[in-house]
Design an enzyme around this catalytic site. Structure first.
Site, PDB file in Angstrom:
ATOM      1  N   CYS A 158     -37.773 -10.934  -0.120  1.00 43.85           N
ATOM      2  CA  CYS A 158     -37.910 -12.020   0.769  1.00 43.85           C
ATOM      3  C   CYS A 158     -36.378 -12.598   0.941  1.00 43.85           C
ATOM      4  CB  CYS A 158     -39.041 -12.995   0.655  1.00 43.85           C
ATOM      5  SG  CYS A 158     -39.619 -13.351   2.432  1.00 43.85           S
TER       6      CYS A 158
ATOM      7  N   GLN B  99     -38.046   0.162 -18.768  1.00 49.05           N
ATOM      8  CA  GLN B  99     -39.423   0.259 -18.232  1.00 49.05           C
ATOM      9  C   GLN B  99     -40.048   1.353 -19.236  1.00 49.05           C
ATOM     10  OE1 GLN B  99     -41.435  -1.774 -16.447  1.00 49.05           O
ATOM     11  NE2 GLN B  99     -39.723  -3.050 -15.517  1.00 49.05           N
TER      12      GLN B  99
ATOM     13  N   THR C 208     -30.230  -6.990 -18.274  1.00 45.25           N
ATOM     14  CA  THR C 208     -29.415  -6.859 -17.427  1.00 45.25           C
ATOM     15  C   THR C 208     -28.065  -6.934 -17.922  1.00 45.25           C
ATOM     16  OG1 THR C 208     -30.731  -8.129 -15.891  1.00 45.25           O
ATOM     17  CG2 THR C 208     -28.206  -8.568 -15.477  1.00 45.25           C
TER      18      THR C 208
ATOM     19  N   GLY D 211     -36.197  -6.960 -24.050  1.00 45.72           N
ATOM     20  CA  GLY D 211     -37.266  -7.634 -25.122  1.00 45.72           C
ATOM     21  C   GLY D 211     -38.643  -8.027 -24.355  1.00 45.72           C
ATOM     22  N   HIS D 212     -38.320  -8.521 -23.185  1.00 41.88           N
ATOM     23  CA  HIS D 212     -39.621  -9.385 -22.537  1.00 41.88           C
ATOM     24  C   HIS D 212     -40.325  -8.365 -21.712  1.00 41.88           C
ATOM     25  CE1 HIS D 212     -38.291  -9.863 -18.052  1.00 41.88           C
ATOM     26  NE2 HIS D 212     -37.375  -9.477 -18.516  1.00 41.88           N
TER      27      HIS D 212
HETATM   28  C1  LIG Z   1     -35.645  -1.072 -14.988  1.00 40.82           C
HETATM   29  C2  LIG Z   1     -35.098  -2.409 -15.396  1.00 40.82           C
HETATM   30  N1  LIG Z   1     -33.785  -2.721 -15.501  1.00 40.82           N
HETATM   31  C3  LIG Z   1     -32.987  -3.945 -16.187  1.00 40.82           C
HETATM   32  C4  LIG Z   1     -33.993  -5.097 -15.891  1.00 40.82           C
HETATM   33  C5  LIG Z   1     -33.529  -6.172 -16.408  1.00 40.82           C
HETATM   34  O1  LIG Z   1     -33.860  -6.789 -17.613  1.00 40.82           O
HETATM   35  P1  LIG Z   1     -33.735  -8.174 -18.073  1.00 40.82           P
HETATM   36  O2  LIG Z   1     -34.803  -8.889 -17.130  1.00 40.82           O
HETATM   37  O3  LIG Z   1     -34.090  -8.299 -19.474  1.00 40.82           O
HETATM   38  O4  LIG Z   1     -32.368  -8.907 -17.555  1.00 40.82           O
HETATM   39  C6  LIG Z   1     -35.281  -4.740 -15.351  1.00 40.82           C
HETATM   40  C7  LIG Z   1     -36.070  -6.123 -15.293  1.00 40.82           C
HETATM   41  O5  LIG Z   1     -37.009  -6.248 -14.416  1.00 40.82           O
HETATM   42  C8  LIG Z   1     -35.949  -3.489 -15.061  1.00 40.82           C
HETATM   43  O6  LIG Z   1     -36.964  -3.194 -14.860  1.00 40.82           O
END
Ligand SMILES: Cc1ncc(COP(=O)(O)O)c(C=O)c1O
Length: 395
Positions: free
Chosen positions: A328, A182, A69, A203-204
């Site tokens: 939701c 992704q 993010t 990273g996660h």
């Molecule tokens: C395509 C995409 N962009 C950005 C993010 C955000 O990443 P983070 O959870 O590391 O903030 C996600 C997380 O679900 C994602 O799937």
């Protein structure tokens, strides 16, 4: 517990976890110039080089962030602000199916900074329309601050024609930001072959800790920082660098890229089995997204007449974890912006279930899901769809 929500987060890779814990107890501040500080700095720079080698780009192009993010916000806001310096460039061209980490900063710039957000439409498969992007650029290529298109969609798994989009953006010298959150580890990413300007990774999603991530910035495009302070990632990001997180991310990226082809082939076989079996066992269902150009671990169904949330809860009661494409709000299912952009109707959108596979997914787990899902759909269909009942919600 069969877990089918790897697109949301996936467990840490054991080697990565070991390295992370080791550095958690040792790392000093990498900006300190004493001996321990220099050691911490060396750990960060080794990780940067490791990521540079894996992605085939120069280590100086890599900036550590606290997740996907933040990397997306930095790219969208930072590129936008920096592109206003010599002339006004109000337009941001952004795909209609971006993650909120890209869409929301763009819309925030519209509210606060005079930006004009123009959504690049997608087709029924969730793939962006290159002709529409070409037309949007042609309206006036000199007033576009940036283009943002994700490599692969997090909900329906559709892979975007990134090489063509890069060529288009390069030809008009417009910076392109690609959210590869992704894609990394599932698709081949070789930045020596593809000349993109900005790329976000989290990273996660690849077995590193939560709140680790990075932004790759290339081709001389600059971002104005979002966070101001100690200037630890020079001119791009302030904040003490997470040494243990950077080390873990370095190893996770290296492993994800090294194992990508093998990992993708294994998941794709499981995914194809799941799609084939569920499509034949459950009447009135469709697979959303592109069937050919799709993330190897992604399946995304709509089961007409059932609510995705009900299916999720019914499976959850049996220890099987999936996700829905809807959010939701006040107890009422809201349709996903991705599915709506693909042109489906509200009932189609809220009957969707996302099933994503990852490193720990086994064939036994997939078989368990194949056994349980048809009954969950049948039960959810008896309960019907909870759509359009906003008037029943008092608060
Ligand atoms: C395509 C995409 N962009 C950005 C993010 C955000 O990443 P983070 O959870 O590391 O903030 C996600 C997380 O679900 C994602 O799937």
């Amino acid at each position: 517990m069969p877990y089918f929500d790897h697109a949301a987060t996936t467990s840490m890779v054991p080697e990565v976890q070991k390295l992370f814990v080791e550095h958690l107890t040792q790392a000093a501040n990498p900006s300190s110039i004493h001996n321990s500080g220099r050691k911490a700095r060396a750990i960060v720079e080794v990780a940067r080089e490791q990521i540079g080698r894996a992605l085939k780009t120069h280590p100086s192009h890599i900036y550590f962030t606290a997740g996907g993010t933040e990397a997306d916000n930095l790219a969208v806001k930072g590129l936008y602000w920096s592109r206003q310096k010599d002339k006004a460039r109000p337009r941001i061209l952004v795909s209609a199916i971006e993650h909120h980490a890209v869409l929301d900063p763009a819309h925030w710039l519209e509210k606060t900074s005079g930006a004009i957000v123009e959504l690049i439409p997608v087709n029924q498969k969730g793939v962006i329309d290159l002709d529409e992007l070409t037309k949007l650029i042609a309206k006036n290529e000199t007033d576009v601050a940036l283009i943002a298109v994700m490599w692969a969609n997090n909900e329906v798994g559709s892979v975007q024609p990134i090489e063509e989009i890069v060529k288009l953006a390069n030809a008009h010298q417009i910076p392109l930001h690609v959210d590869a959150v992704q894609a990394i580890g599932s698709l081949e990413i070789d930045l020596s072959r593809i000349n993109l300007d900005s790329l976000a990774i989290s990273g996660h999603k690849i077995g590193a800790p939560h709140a680790t991530g990075l932004l790759v910035l290339r081709n001389g495009f600059k971002v104005d920082p979002v966070l101001h302070g100690g200037n630890q990632e020079p001119e791009v990001r302030s904040g003490t660098i997470n040494t243990a997180g950077a080390a873990a991310l370095g190893l996770a990226v290296e492993l994800a890229v090294a194992k990508q082809a093998q990992h993708a082939a294994r998941l794709q076989a499981l995914r194809d089995k799941l799609i084939k079996e569920i499509s034949s066992l459950v009447p009135d269902c469709v697979v959303n997204g592109d069937l050919e150009n799709r993330l190897p671990g992604n399946t995304h169904f709509s089961f007409f007449g059932a609510s995705g949330d009900s299916i999720l809860m019914l499976l959850d009661q049996q220890g099987i974890e999936v996700s829905t494409g809807s959010a939701c709000s006040a107890g009422v299912a809201q349709p996903s912006h991705v599915l709506m952009a693909m042109g489906v109707d509200l009932f189609h959108a809220i009957s969707s279930v996302r099933i994503t596979l990852g490193t720990s997914t086994t064939e036994t787990e997939v078989n368990q899901l194949i056994t349980k899902l048809p009954q969950a759909v049948a039960t959810a269909r008896l309960a019907g769809l909870n759509v359009g009942k906003k008037e029943a919600v008092k608060e």
